[in-house]
Motif scaffolding. Structure first.
Motif, PDB file in Angstrom:
ATOM      1  N   GLU A  29       0.919  -1.221   0.029  1.00 14.15           N
ATOM      2  CA  GLU A  29      -0.029  -0.006  -0.048  1.00 14.15           C
ATOM      3  C   GLU A  29       1.023   1.069   0.174  1.00 14.15           C
ATOM      4  O   GLU A  29       0.648   2.253  -0.758  1.00 14.15           O
ATOM      5  CB  GLU A  29      -0.829  -0.119   1.141  1.00 14.15           C
ATOM      6  CG  GLU A  29      -1.993  -1.178   1.001  1.00 14.15           C
ATOM      7  CD  GLU A  29      -3.106  -0.892  -0.025  1.00 14.15           C
ATOM      8  OE1 GLU A  29      -3.218   0.447  -0.298  1.00 14.15           O
ATOM      9  OE2 GLU A  29      -3.730  -1.787  -0.269  1.00 14.15           O
ATOM     10  N   ASN A  33       1.241   4.192  -2.843  1.00 13.78           N
ATOM     11  CA  ASN A  33       1.032   5.641  -2.638  1.00 13.78           C
ATOM     12  C   ASN A  33       2.234   6.398  -3.301  1.00 13.78           C
ATOM     13  O   ASN A  33       2.064   7.324  -3.831  1.00 13.78           O
ATOM     14  CB  ASN A  33       1.036   5.666  -1.180  1.00 13.78           C
ATOM     15  CG  ASN A  33      -0.526   5.410  -0.849  1.00 13.78           C
ATOM     16  OD1 ASN A  33      -1.341   5.133  -1.587  1.00 13.78           O
ATOM     17  ND2 ASN A  33      -0.643   5.604   0.601  1.00 13.78           N
ATOM     18  N   LYS A  79      -7.732  10.794  -5.440  1.00 14.57           N
ATOM     19  CA  LYS A  79      -7.473  10.041  -6.722  1.00 14.57           C
ATOM     20  C   LYS A  79      -8.586   9.869  -7.448  1.00 14.57           C
ATOM     21  O   LYS A  79      -8.483   9.436  -8.543  1.00 14.57           O
ATOM     22  CB  LYS A  79      -6.574   8.749  -6.328  1.00 14.57           C
ATOM     23  CG  LYS A  79      -5.205   8.952  -5.592  1.00 14.57           C
ATOM     24  CD  LYS A  79      -4.471   8.048  -5.367  1.00 14.57           C
ATOM     25  CE  LYS A  79      -3.342   8.202  -4.162  1.00 14.57           C
ATOM     26  NZ  LYS A  79      -2.720   7.106  -3.683  1.00 14.57           N
ATOM     27  N   GLY A  92      -4.187   3.586  -5.842  1.00 18.84           N
ATOM     28  CA  GLY A  92      -5.151   3.998  -4.784  1.00 18.84           C
ATOM     29  C   GLY A  92      -6.319   4.361  -5.289  1.00 18.84           C
ATOM     30  O   GLY A  92      -6.459   4.813  -6.560  1.00 18.84           O
ATOM     31  N   ALA A  97      -6.093   2.789   3.001  1.00 18.28           N
ATOM     32  CA  ALA A  97      -4.686   2.465   3.582  1.00 18.28           C
ATOM     33  C   ALA A  97      -4.081   3.022   4.683  1.00 18.28           C
ATOM     34  O   ALA A  97      -4.181   2.398   5.694  1.00 18.28           O
ATOM     35  CB  ALA A  97      -3.713   2.348   2.294  1.00 18.28           C
TER      36      ALA A  97
HETATM   37 MG    MG Z   1      -3.111   4.308  -1.247  1.00 16.68          MG
END
Ligand code: MG
Ligand code: ADP
Length: 604
Positions: A29, A33, A79, A92, A97
């Motif tokens: 995760e 990112n 996002k 993402g 997360a």
């Molecule tokens: Mg993420």
């Protein structure tokens, strides 16, 4: 009964159970990112299998203070700009997360955005959010996760040994690194460096194979073919290992959909089908394949970990994969045999360091490293009258072709002119720039197999009736398995009927196979059939069946061949698909270039 809304701290802890399965999921995760933030260098520390510390630093866009404060909140994301779940271009989008990780650890995010005067740091401990504080920080983001799962002891108990968890974390980094060759990755345990993948300079395919080689091994880079295919806007690229490079486990098959590593049964199944008949059934191909497809045609929002996907037209994707792989592997025939360079270098005095990473141990026949005891040129003598398919007349006994004629052939054909048969097992041929050693049994098996396939494609192989039909005894289960497939076997030229409960009677066999013993063949087929899923038609397993048939009709090692037969075999190999390896994935021939031989003698 009182219905109440769960407090965020509980909701996050529940979500954490899905998103954060183990330290490797945190690593995945956080690296995603960083990739989403446009980082070009990503550095990780994974201490004590990730239980002690997971730190990910990047040189990406960073966050402003108010974004940072929001980012650790649930379902907060930058996002999904237009809220379109059907168009997901970033890793993402769920905004889960950071809050999930923060719910089960001591999380600290430190970040500075380009143009901001100061950086900001914010902690979340077991779901309790602190205040954002100004700190000095380079542009980019550093996320530190300490004491993972300390707030959920149940989960902590399920973690494996630190070494195992670290291995999973490294694997997660590798997967993302494979899809991003132009981004540098490094991972250490705080003291020892475990992953060092500098940014790749070369672009496109060259860059990709460079990174894949760094991760999957030099032997993959040296023994892989480029895969390319396109269908209805879906595009497949990547590299597939030659069948001679195979593994016991499927773990070396990497799949990416729009740059996202996935484990998809449909796609794994398609790889298996594409390699069918090229690999023994208990071995797996090695491949890294990248599918690029319109976001609208694939749903990545199937599972919180996003490792499963759903295609709008799954069959088209499966077809694209099979066709592209088959095409790539078909074009690779004359590369399929292993080059001896590596081995030659490895036992040439003073050249051990220059093995060039060619011949991999997995792909290379076992005894290749020992210099052979050549017994010299030998006249093959009279052939023992077996029918090598493709030869119109019975080969006459004849010494090896005269030298001048042979060197013409050697120059004209890739596999050269047969010069000798050694140990009644290997054909040695002279090529324009080296020599080729053919395993006659393996090569013949492959040739028969491809002939059967062609015959089948042209409406079924000719059959030949047995003078005396042969009764083959089998146990009841095997007998039933064969009888149930009798119609399908008939189409292959094998006429079989039930003969009581535990025997079948064989009346006709494929003419191509010549005079064969029906008993062992039927027993082997029964063995194949019993292993198949009843729902599959034989045509879906046809390559396996054909391999079994071919195996029962092949020039065994130990038979003497005339030069006409040997040359006929070489010529047929040159024009036959997949002639470079037998159906068990072993090479049918190896090539030794003059340059390699010179190295053997220390002339280079
Ligand atoms: Mg993420
Ligand atoms: P998602 O990635 O699904 O949006 P996350 O919880 O992983 O959800 O992250 C929340 C938000 O935090 C992201 O949308 C992004 O704006 C910001 N963020 C997280 N990590 C980074 C990073 N390394 N660099 C810049 N921004 C980040």
């Amino acid at each position: 009964m009182i219905v109440r809304k769960l407090p965020d701290s509980i909701v996050n802890r529940i979500a954490a159970g899905e998103v954060v399965e183990r330290p490797a999921s945190v690593v995945k995760e956080l690296v995603e990112n960083s990739l989403d933030a446009g980082a070009t260098e990503i550095e990780l520390i994974v201490r004590d299998g990730g239980r002690g510390l997971i730190a990910v630093s990047d040189n990406g866009a960073g966050m402003a203070a108010d974004d940072l404060v929001l980012a650790v909140e649930r379902h907060a994301t930058s996002k999904l700009a237009d809220d379109a779940l059907s168009r997901i271009a970033s890793f993402g989008f769920r905004g889960e997360a950071l809050p999930s990780i923060g719910a089960v650890s001591r999380l600290t995010v430190t970040t500075r955005r380009e143009g901001c005067e100061t950086g900001w740091s914010l902690g979340v401990h077991a779901g309790r959010k602190g205040e954002a504080e100004p700190v000095a920080h380079a542009v980019g983001t550093r996320v530190e996760v300490r004491d993972l799962f300390f707030a959920t002891p149940a989960r902590l108990k399920f973690l494996k040994a630190a070494a195992t968890e670290t291995r999973h974390a490294v694997e997660a980094v590798y997967r993302l690194a494979m899809a991003n060759p132009h981004i540098g990755f490094a991972l250490s345990d705080g003291a020892r460096s475990m992953v060092k993948l500098p940014r790749v300079k070369a672009d496109a395919a060259a860059g990709r194979i460079e990174r894949l080689g760094a991760i999957m091994g030099k032997d993959f880079a040296a023994n892989a073919v480029a895969v390319e295919g396109e269908r209805d806007g879906a595009r497949l690229t990547g590299f597939a290992g030659l069948p001679t490079l195979n593994r016991r486990l499927a773990a070396s098959q990497y799949l990416f959909v729009n740059g996202r590593p996935v484990r998809d049964r449909l796609l794994f199944g398609a790889i298996r089908v594409a390699y069918q008949g090229l690999l023994p059934s208990d071995r797996n191909a090695v491949a890294a394949l990248f599918l690029d497809i319109d976001c609208e045609d694939v749903d990545v929002n199937v599972h919180p970990m996003k490792s499963e996907v759903r295609f709008r037209d799954a069959n088209a994707i499966r077809g694209l994969l099979i066709a592209s792989l088959r095409h790539a592997l078909g074009g690779a025939d004359h590369r399929a045999a292993v080059s001896l360079s590596g081995v030659a270098a490895s036992f040439a005095p003073g050249f051990a360091a220059h093995s060039g990473g060619h011949a991999s141990s997995a792909a290379y026949p076992r005894h290749a490293g020992t210099p052979g005891r050549f017994s010299g040129l030998r006249d093959p003598g009279p052939a023992h009258g077996f029918d090598l398919p493709g030869l119109a007349e019975r080969p006459e006994a004849r010494p090896v072709a005269a030298a001048d004629q042979a060197s013409d052939i050697a120059r004209a054909y890739p596999l050269g002119a047969a010069r000798a048969q050694l140990h009644a097992t290997y054909i040695v041929a002279e090529t324009a720039d080296g020599l080729v050693i053919v395993d006659q049994h393996a090569a013949h098996e492959r040739l028969t197999q491809e002939r059967l396939k062609r015959a089948l494609a042209q409406g079924g192989p000719a059959r030949q009736g047995l003078l005396i039909p042969e009764v083959v005894e089998l146990d009841e289960a095997r007998c039933a398995a064969v009888v149930a497939r009798a119609d399908e076997l008939a189409a292959l030229g094998l006429a079989i009927e039930a003969f009581g409960h535990n025997a079948v009677i064989v009346r006709e066999t494929p003419a191509l196979l010549g005079a064969i013993e029906a008993g062992p063949l039927v027993r082997d087929l029964a063995e194949d059939l019993i292993g198949y899923d009843a729902a599959l038609s034989l045509s879906e397993r046809i390559d396996d069946i054909i391999a079994t048939l071919a195996c029962h009709h092949s020039v065994r090692a130990g038979r003497l061949l005339s030069s006409t037969e040997m040359n006929a075999m070489l010529r047929e190999m040159e024009t036959t698909a997949h002639a470079g390896q037998c159906s068990h994935g072993r090479p049918t021939y190896v090539e030794l270039k003059l340059a390699d031989i010179e190295r053997l003698f220390g002339r280079r």
